[in-house]
Structures are given as structure tokens and as C-alpha cells.
Design a protein around this motif. Structure first.
Motif, PDB file in Angstrom:
ATOM      1  N   ALA A  55       7.225 -10.977  -0.489  1.00  0.00           N
ATOM      2  CA  ALA A  55       7.148 -12.479  -0.525  1.00  0.00           C
ATOM      3  C   ALA A  55       6.515 -12.940   1.285  1.00  0.00           C
ATOM      4  O   ALA A  55       5.613 -13.899   1.085  1.00  0.00           O
ATOM      5  CB  ALA A  55       8.215 -13.103  -0.874  1.00  0.00           C
ATOM      6  N   PHE A  56       7.177 -12.303   1.973  1.00  0.00           N
ATOM      7  CA  PHE A  56       6.502 -12.745   3.590  1.00  0.00           C
ATOM      8  C   PHE A  56       5.279 -12.744   3.575  1.00  0.00           C
ATOM      9  O   PHE A  56       4.507 -13.419   4.362  1.00  0.00           O
ATOM     10  CB  PHE A  56       7.340 -11.955   4.488  1.00  0.00           C
ATOM     11  N   TYR A  57       4.664 -11.706   3.056  1.00  0.00           N
ATOM     12  CA  TYR A  57       3.189 -11.267   3.460  1.00  0.00           C
ATOM     13  C   TYR A  57       2.531 -11.692   2.416  1.00  0.00           C
ATOM     14  O   TYR A  57       1.329 -11.306   2.365  1.00  0.00           O
ATOM     15  CB  TYR A  57       2.985  -9.742   3.527  1.00  0.00           C
ATOM     16  N   ALA A  58       2.731 -12.553   1.369  1.00  0.00           N
ATOM     17  CA  ALA A  58       1.927 -13.134   0.167  1.00  0.00           C
ATOM     18  C   ALA A  58       0.948 -14.043   0.654  1.00  0.00           C
ATOM     19  O   ALA A  58       0.715 -14.610   1.906  1.00  0.00           O
ATOM     20  CB  ALA A  58       3.002 -13.637  -0.734  1.00  0.00           C
TER      21      ALA A  58
ATOM     22  N   GLY B  23       4.003 -15.579  -3.147  1.00  0.00           N
ATOM     23  CA  GLY B  23       5.330 -15.230  -2.696  1.00  0.00           C
ATOM     24  C   GLY B  23       6.375 -15.149  -3.673  1.00  0.00           C
ATOM     25  O   GLY B  23       7.190 -14.503  -3.772  1.00  0.00           O
ATOM     26  N   LEU B  24       6.507 -16.522  -4.222  1.00  0.00           N
ATOM     27  CA  LEU B  24       7.531 -16.454  -5.247  1.00  0.00           C
ATOM     28  C   LEU B  24       7.391 -15.421  -6.516  1.00  0.00           C
ATOM     29  O   LEU B  24       8.374 -14.863  -6.880  1.00  0.00           O
ATOM     30  CB  LEU B  24       7.467 -17.960  -5.779  1.00  0.00           C
ATOM     31  N   THR B  25       6.217 -15.460  -7.024  1.00  0.00           N
ATOM     32  CA  THR B  25       5.722 -14.637  -7.886  1.00  0.00           C
ATOM     33  C   THR B  25       6.371 -12.949  -7.721  1.00  0.00           C
ATOM     34  O   THR B  25       6.817 -12.257  -8.357  1.00  0.00           O
ATOM     35  CB  THR B  25       4.285 -14.597  -8.428  1.00  0.00           C
ATOM     36  N   ARG B  26       5.984 -12.765  -6.348  1.00  0.00           N
ATOM     37  CA  ARG B  26       6.130 -11.317  -5.990  1.00  0.00           C
ATOM     38  C   ARG B  26       7.753 -11.062  -5.798  1.00  0.00           C
ATOM     39  O   ARG B  26       8.440 -10.099  -6.245  1.00  0.00           O
ATOM     40  CB  ARG B  26       5.611 -11.024  -4.606  1.00  0.00           C
ATOM     41  N   LEU B  27       8.268 -12.004  -5.238  1.00  0.00           N
ATOM     42  CA  LEU B  27       9.837 -12.075  -5.227  1.00  0.00           C
ATOM     43  C   LEU B  27      10.490 -12.123  -6.663  1.00  0.00           C
ATOM     44  O   LEU B  27      11.211 -11.068  -6.705  1.00  0.00           O
ATOM     45  CB  LEU B  27      10.184 -13.276  -4.355  1.00  0.00           C
ATOM     46  N   ALA B  28       9.837 -12.712  -7.522  1.00  0.00           N
ATOM     47  CA  ALA B  28      10.403 -12.572  -8.810  1.00  0.00           C
ATOM     48  C   ALA B  28      10.290 -11.503  -9.674  1.00  0.00           C
ATOM     49  O   ALA B  28      11.154 -10.853  -9.954  1.00  0.00           O
ATOM     50  CB  ALA B  28       9.934 -13.859  -9.630  1.00  0.00           C
ATOM     51  N   ARG B  29       9.237 -10.903  -9.135  1.00  0.00           N
ATOM     52  CA  ARG B  29       8.958  -9.522  -9.911  1.00  0.00           C
ATOM     53  C   ARG B  29       9.759  -8.359  -9.148  1.00  0.00           C
ATOM     54  O   ARG B  29      10.149  -7.257  -9.852  1.00  0.00           O
ATOM     55  CB  ARG B  29       7.360  -8.997  -9.610  1.00  0.00           C
ATOM     56  N   PHE B  30      10.022  -8.403  -7.643  1.00  0.00           N
ATOM     57  CA  PHE B  30      10.642  -7.142  -7.168  1.00  0.00           C
ATOM     58  C   PHE B  30      12.057  -7.326  -6.800  1.00  0.00           C
ATOM     59  O   PHE B  30      12.666  -6.341  -6.225  1.00  0.00           O
ATOM     60  CB  PHE B  30       9.625  -6.599  -5.956  1.00  0.00           C
ATOM     61  N   LYS B  31      12.443  -8.364  -6.878  1.00  0.00           N
ATOM     62  CA  LYS B  31      13.806  -8.905  -6.561  1.00  0.00           C
ATOM     63  C   LYS B  31      14.777  -7.940  -7.203  1.00  0.00           C
ATOM     64  O   LYS B  31      15.908  -7.525  -6.535  1.00  0.00           O
ATOM     65  CB  LYS B  31      13.936 -10.231  -6.893  1.00  0.00           C
ATOM     66  N   ARG B  32      14.571  -7.423  -8.444  1.00  0.00           N
ATOM     67  CA  ARG B  32      15.468  -6.564  -9.215  1.00  0.00           C
ATOM     68  C   ARG B  32      15.680  -5.357  -8.773  1.00  0.00           C
ATOM     69  O   ARG B  32      16.402  -4.412  -8.955  1.00  0.00           O
ATOM     70  CB  ARG B  32      15.026  -6.626 -10.754  1.00  0.00           C
ATOM     71  N   LEU B  33      14.869  -4.916  -7.828  1.00  0.00           N
ATOM     72  CA  LEU B  33      14.786  -3.513  -6.990  1.00  0.00           C
ATOM     73  C   LEU B  33      16.185  -3.471  -6.216  1.00  0.00           C
ATOM     74  O   LEU B  33      16.489  -2.363  -5.906  1.00  0.00           O
ATOM     75  CB  LEU B  33      13.562  -3.424  -6.174  1.00  0.00           C
TER      76      LEU B  33
ATOM     77  N   VAL C  59      10.653 -18.602 -12.356  1.00  0.00           N
ATOM     78  CA  VAL C  59       9.583 -19.627 -11.591  1.00  0.00           C
ATOM     79  C   VAL C  59       9.034 -20.265 -12.925  1.00  0.00           C
ATOM     80  O   VAL C  59       8.118 -19.530 -13.657  1.00  0.00           O
ATOM     81  CB  VAL C  59       8.965 -18.904 -10.719  1.00  0.00           C
ATOM     82  N   VAL C  60       9.509 -21.534 -13.184  1.00  0.00           N
ATOM     83  CA  VAL C  60       8.645 -22.286 -14.270  1.00  0.00           C
ATOM     84  C   VAL C  60       8.019 -23.305 -13.731  1.00  0.00           C
ATOM     85  O   VAL C  60       8.601 -24.329 -13.160  1.00  0.00           O
ATOM     86  CB  VAL C  60       9.720 -22.694 -15.211  1.00  0.00           C
ATOM     87  N   GLU C  61       6.844 -23.508 -14.017  1.00  0.00           N
ATOM     88  CA  GLU C  61       5.883 -24.534 -13.649  1.00  0.00           C
ATOM     89  C   GLU C  61       5.600 -25.524 -14.914  1.00  0.00           C
ATOM     90  O   GLU C  61       5.235 -24.994 -15.908  1.00  0.00           O
ATOM     91  CB  GLU C  61       4.396 -24.242 -13.094  1.00  0.00           C
ATOM     92  N   VAL C  62       6.131 -26.741 -14.927  1.00  0.00           N
ATOM     93  CA  VAL C  62       5.958 -27.565 -16.103  1.00  0.00           C
ATOM     94  C   VAL C  62       5.372 -29.170 -15.552  1.00  0.00           C
ATOM     95  O   VAL C  62       6.262 -29.702 -14.897  1.00  0.00           O
ATOM     96  CB  VAL C  62       6.896 -27.840 -17.128  1.00  0.00           C
TER      97      VAL C  62
END
Length: 192
Positions: free
Chosen positions: A86-89, A95-105, A113-116
Motif C-alpha cells: 500500500a505504501f508504494y501504490a 493502495g486500499l485495493t492492495r491492502l484489502a487484497r494482501f492484508k489476510r497474509l 472497500v465499497v464505493e457508492v
């Protein structure tokens, strides 16, 4: 569903500001925010107040890029690799997309993350078995809880009461009574 307009300002933010030569008291005064905001473990501000803090930082330092320099100065070695992505996004969304994807590691936490309609909501979920809710904590300390619970309850009450001007005045007056008689101008300054 009501929108909650609260941004968390951590103690790390105030420490970083001090490292760059900006005392929290001066920053809060410039941003026209309550002088004691930095004293709590976690401070909450509205989006407008957050931007006022950032503007005050720029005004006091004369450096429009100070916020970016503060983030860059954070020691990334203390963060898990999933956060480094996320820091290097490319930007905040990336950054949020990468954090959401890899956080479970590194934790069972799931970031949503929901955009409406032009708004973005970020929430976290910690899935675990319900039976785990009854597992005792080895560090359970009833005496410490007896001391912490009233203080934390009072702090939460203050946070919830801050929506009312009358309640804000009461809070400032209670705090000011310890150092003498608060005057109208003192209360007004505290409330910006």
C-alpha cells in the motif's frame, strides 16, 4: 444509513509533527481546534478539521509537502509486507485495493472497500469461531478493569457529547476548573 464524519488522528501523527518541529499545541491553535485534542490516545476529527490540521501544518512549516515528507519518514521496517504494498501504490485507491487484497497474509482481518454514489466506505471484518469468544485471557486483571472502565466510559461520553455546544462547554469548564476559574474567553479559545 447515516454518514459518520470522523477521522482518527493517532499519537504517531502528533509525534511526527513534533519531529518536524511543529508542537501539537501550535498546530491545534493554528487549525482553530481544541487545545487538548492531542492528549487523548486516539483523537477524532471531522474531515474539515482534518484538512484544517493539514493546512495548519503547511502554514506553520512553510512546506506544502510536509505531510508527504512525514509519511515518507515512517520507518517501513515495522510494517508487514502486505502494508508495504500500500505504501508504494500508485494512489489512495490503488493502495486500499492492495491492502484489502494482501492484508489476510498477516492477519485474519478482511478489509472491505465499497464505493457508492461518490462515497467510499472502508470496513474490516475479523472472522473467527464463536466458541473462541469464551476463551479466557491469560492477562485478565479485574482490578485494572475497575480503574479503566469508568475513565474510558467518561472519555466515550465526552466524545459522544461533543456534538452539542452546551456539552462541549461543560467538558472544557470541567477541565479548566483544575487550573483556576475559567473565563469566557478561555472557554471560547478552547472551543475555537
Amino acid at each position: 444509513m447515516a454518514q459518520i464524519d470522523k477521522c482518527k488522528v493517532s499519537q504517531a501523527f502528533w509525534r511526527a509533527a513534533e519531529q518536524f518541529g511543529i508542537p501539537p499545541a501550535a498546530l491545534l491553535r493554528q487549525a482553530r481546534l481544541p487545545a487538548t485534542l492531542h492528549l487523548g490516545a486516539q483523537a477524532f476529527v471531522t474531515t474539515a478539521q482534518y484538512f484544517a490540521l493539514m493546512q495548519a501544518m503547511t502554514d506553520l512549516s512553510g512546506d506544502p509537502a510536509l505531510g508527504i515528507r512525514m509519511v515518507r519518514s515512517v520507518d517501513t521496517a515495522v510494517h508487514p509486507p502486505s502494508s508495504l504494498a500500500a505504501f508504494y501504490a500508485r494512489d489512495y485507491r490503488d493502495g486500499l485495493t492492495r491492502l484489502a487484497r494482501f492484508k489476510r497474509l498477516c492477519t485474519p482481518e478482511q478489509l472491505q472497500v465499497v464505493e457508492v454514489g461518490g462515497d467510499c466506505t472502508i470496513s474490516t471484518e475479523w472472522p473467527f469461531a464463536a466458541v473462541d469468544l469464551n476463551r479466557p485471557f491469560p492477562e485478565h486483571n479485574p482490578e485494572m478493569l475497575e480503574m479503566l472502565t469508568p475513565a474510558l466510559g467518561a472519555a466515550l461520553g465526552e466524545l459522544e457529547a461533543q456534538s452539542s455546544i452546551a456539552e462541549q462547554v461543560k467538558i472544557v469548564m470541567k477541565r479548566s476548573l483544575a487550573s483556576g476559574q475559567p473565563g469566557l474567553s478561555d472557554v471560547a479559545k478552547q472551543l475555537a
